[in-house]
Design a protein around this motif. Sequence first.
Motif, PDB file in Angstrom:
ATOM      1  N   VAL A  66     132.641 -14.416 129.065  1.00 20.17           N
ATOM      2  CA  VAL A  66     133.400 -13.291 129.855  1.00 20.17           C
ATOM      3  C   VAL A  66     133.638 -13.385 131.138  1.00 20.17           C
ATOM      4  CG1 VAL A  66     133.117 -10.797 130.223  1.00 20.17           C
ATOM      5  CG2 VAL A  66     132.369 -11.651 127.958  1.00 20.17           C
ATOM      6  N   MET A  67     132.315 -14.187 131.830  1.00 17.13           N
ATOM      7  CA  MET A  67     132.654 -14.635 133.114  1.00 17.13           C
ATOM      8  C   MET A  67     133.953 -15.395 133.395  1.00 17.13           C
ATOM      9  SD  MET A  67     130.626 -12.125 134.685  1.00 17.13           S
ATOM     10  CE  MET A  67     130.523 -13.063 136.260  1.00 17.13           C
ATOM     11  N   GLU A  68     133.826 -16.375 132.593  1.00 12.89           N
ATOM     12  CA  GLU A  68     134.847 -17.503 132.760  1.00 12.89           C
ATOM     13  C   GLU A  68     136.096 -16.761 132.808  1.00 12.89           C
ATOM     14  OE1 GLU A  68     135.996 -22.204 131.368  1.00 12.89           O
ATOM     15  OE2 GLU A  68     134.914 -20.749 130.010  1.00 12.89           O
ATOM     16  N   MET A  69     136.338 -15.893 131.808  1.00 14.27           N
ATOM     17  CA  MET A  69     137.796 -15.541 131.693  1.00 14.27           C
ATOM     18  C   MET A  69     138.033 -14.482 132.825  1.00 14.27           C
ATOM     19  SD  MET A  69     138.017 -14.467 127.488  1.00 14.27           S
ATOM     20  CE  MET A  69     136.487 -13.617 127.469  1.00 14.27           C
ATOM     21  N   THR A  70     137.193 -14.080 133.366  1.00 16.63           N
ATOM     22  CA  THR A  70     137.132 -13.178 134.425  1.00 16.63           C
ATOM     23  C   THR A  70     137.550 -13.611 135.742  1.00 16.63           C
ATOM     24  OG1 THR A  70     135.695 -11.427 133.149  1.00 16.63           O
ATOM     25  CG2 THR A  70     136.357 -11.118 135.713  1.00 16.63           C
ATOM     26  N   LEU A  71     136.742 -14.653 135.945  1.00 13.85           N
ATOM     27  CA  LEU A  71     136.671 -15.418 137.236  1.00 13.85           C
ATOM     28  C   LEU A  71     137.670 -16.806 137.320  1.00 13.85           C
ATOM     29  CD1 LEU A  71     132.891 -15.015 138.281  1.00 13.85           C
ATOM     30  CD2 LEU A  71     134.769 -13.487 138.686  1.00 13.85           C
ATOM     31  N   SER A  72     137.858 -17.090 136.494  1.00  9.85           N
ATOM     32  CA  SER A  72     138.506 -18.444 136.657  1.00  9.85           C
ATOM     33  C   SER A  72     139.960 -18.438 137.189  1.00  9.85           C
ATOM     34  CB  SER A  72     138.662 -19.316 134.951  1.00  9.85           C
ATOM     35  OG  SER A  72     137.342 -19.770 134.824  1.00  9.85           O
ATOM     36  N   PRO A  73     140.788 -17.471 136.733  1.00  8.98           N
ATOM     37  CA  PRO A  73     141.962 -17.210 137.249  1.00  8.98           C
ATOM     38  C   PRO A  73     141.897 -16.995 138.863  1.00  8.98           C
ATOM     39  CG  PRO A  73     142.077 -16.143 135.203  1.00  8.98           C
ATOM     40  CD  PRO A  73     140.796 -16.390 135.678  1.00  8.98           C
ATOM     41  N   ARG A  74     140.962 -16.055 139.216  1.00  3.75           N
ATOM     42  CA  ARG A  74     140.753 -15.824 140.771  1.00  3.75           C
ATOM     43  C   ARG A  74     140.570 -17.386 141.513  1.00  3.75           C
ATOM     44  NH1 ARG A  74     140.601 -11.910 144.099  1.00  3.75           N
ATOM     45  NH2 ARG A  74     140.770 -10.390 142.494  1.00  3.75           N
ATOM     46  N   GLU A  75     139.229 -18.107 140.819  1.00  7.86           N
ATOM     47  CA  GLU A  75     138.809 -19.169 141.343  1.00  7.86           C
ATOM     48  C   GLU A  75     139.962 -20.393 141.346  1.00  7.86           C
ATOM     49  OE1 GLU A  75     136.716 -22.484 138.845  1.00  7.86           O
ATOM     50  OE2 GLU A  75     135.143 -21.583 139.975  1.00  7.86           O
ATOM     51  N   ASN A  76     140.849 -20.536 140.334  1.00  5.64           N
ATOM     52  CA  ASN A  76     141.901 -21.476 140.406  1.00  5.64           C
ATOM     53  C   ASN A  76     143.067 -21.231 141.516  1.00  5.64           C
ATOM     54  OD1 ASN A  76     140.779 -23.054 138.319  1.00  5.64           O
ATOM     55  ND2 ASN A  76     141.842 -21.660 136.987  1.00  5.64           N
ATOM     56  N   ALA A  77     143.115 -19.781 141.612  1.00  3.58           N
ATOM     57  CA  ALA A  77     144.209 -19.550 142.546  1.00  3.58           C
ATOM     58  C   ALA A  77     143.558 -19.775 144.130  1.00  3.58           C
ATOM     59  CB  ALA A  77     144.359 -18.052 142.479  1.00  3.58           C
ATOM     60  N   LEU A  78     142.185 -19.549 144.267  1.00  2.69           N
ATOM     61  CA  LEU A  78     141.453 -19.970 145.610  1.00  2.69           C
ATOM     62  C   LEU A  78     141.707 -21.468 145.955  1.00  2.69           C
ATOM     63  CD1 LEU A  78     138.615 -17.297 145.584  1.00  2.69           C
ATOM     64  CD2 LEU A  78     141.018 -17.184 147.045  1.00  2.69           C
ATOM     65  N   LEU A  79     141.196 -21.896 144.773  1.00  8.08           N
ATOM     66  CA  LEU A  79     141.325 -23.586 145.044  1.00  8.08           C
ATOM     67  C   LEU A  79     142.812 -24.248 145.215  1.00  8.08           C
ATOM     68  CD1 LEU A  79     138.531 -24.469 142.200  1.00  8.08           C
ATOM     69  CD2 LEU A  79     138.366 -24.507 144.717  1.00  8.08           C
ATOM     70  N   ALA A  80     143.746 -23.471 144.652  1.00  5.45           N
ATOM     71  CA  ALA A  80     145.117 -24.068 145.028  1.00  5.45           C
ATOM     72  C   ALA A  80     145.304 -24.149 146.409  1.00  5.45           C
ATOM     73  CB  ALA A  80     146.040 -23.062 144.339  1.00  5.45           C
ATOM     74  N   TRP A  85     136.608  -7.518 141.245  1.00  3.67           N
ATOM     75  CA  TRP A  85     137.455  -8.467 140.354  1.00  3.67           C
ATOM     76  C   TRP A  85     137.278  -7.980 138.949  1.00  3.67           C
ATOM     77  CZ3 TRP A  85     134.680 -13.303 142.738  1.00  3.67           C
ATOM     78  CH2 TRP A  85     135.223 -13.463 144.226  1.00  3.67           C
ATOM     79  N   ILE A  86     136.283  -7.454 138.515  1.00  2.85           N
ATOM     80  CA  ILE A  86     136.123  -7.181 136.875  1.00  2.85           C
ATOM     81  C   ILE A  86     136.963  -5.967 136.552  1.00  2.85           C
ATOM     82  CG2 ILE A  86     134.429  -6.776 134.899  1.00  2.85           C
ATOM     83  CD1 ILE A  86     132.563  -8.705 136.174  1.00  2.85           C
TER      84      ILE A  86
END
Length: 220
Positions: A148-162, A45-46
């Motif tokens: 840094v982790m929020e910027m990296t993982l939040s887009p993927r997290e939000n896509a999964l939570l959708a 992911w990173i």
Amino acid sequence: MSHRVTTVQYRTPTAAPAFVRLLARLGGAELPDATPALSERLGQWIDWNRAVSLSRALDGVVAPGAGAPASDDTHHAAVARVRTSLSDAILRGAPLDAGDDDFAPYRRYCLERQRAMLTGTGPLRGRLRDALAQRGGDLARLAEVDAVMEMTLSPRENALLANTPVLLGLHFDRLRAAAEAASGPAWRALFRRDLQDALLAELGLRFHPLDALLAALRPS
């Protein structure tokens, strides 16, 4: 008859976080017996730029920030207040009866609650990072790493939570079909409870990083 409605075919989940297990149950999916290690997932992911930023945050020396830090009690109270407000909204706001075959009101409710979670936890996470940055040293470094982790993982997290409303829609259809086959009226109350449980589990997931930052602020 109601017994048949409440025993829709659920597969036994394997070990996984509570939110993932719940969504797997509602979606009628099987969880894999083994998942890639966290380090392997992060490596996927990173990207290179994020990896450099993360390395700098881990290796750098950070001076305390300017301004007088707020008390730990203030931060604890803020986190508790937002958590209570969001959970109360989940428990109070679910549609009572949206019709026999209309999932749309539940979907709107789910999306509204997800947006509220995002807007409620995002600024609060930033304020907790600011509080850590004001302490300097390892705590300030932790704040940079979390950013840094929020910027990296939040887009993927939000896509999964959708996918949550999608899985809830499938669960809605299965419960309705089982009720029609059994002539049972109890499925709406069951679905409403499962909907609330899913959103409360998602709320707990979204608060994991906030709870970790809050724990770092506590005096050792």
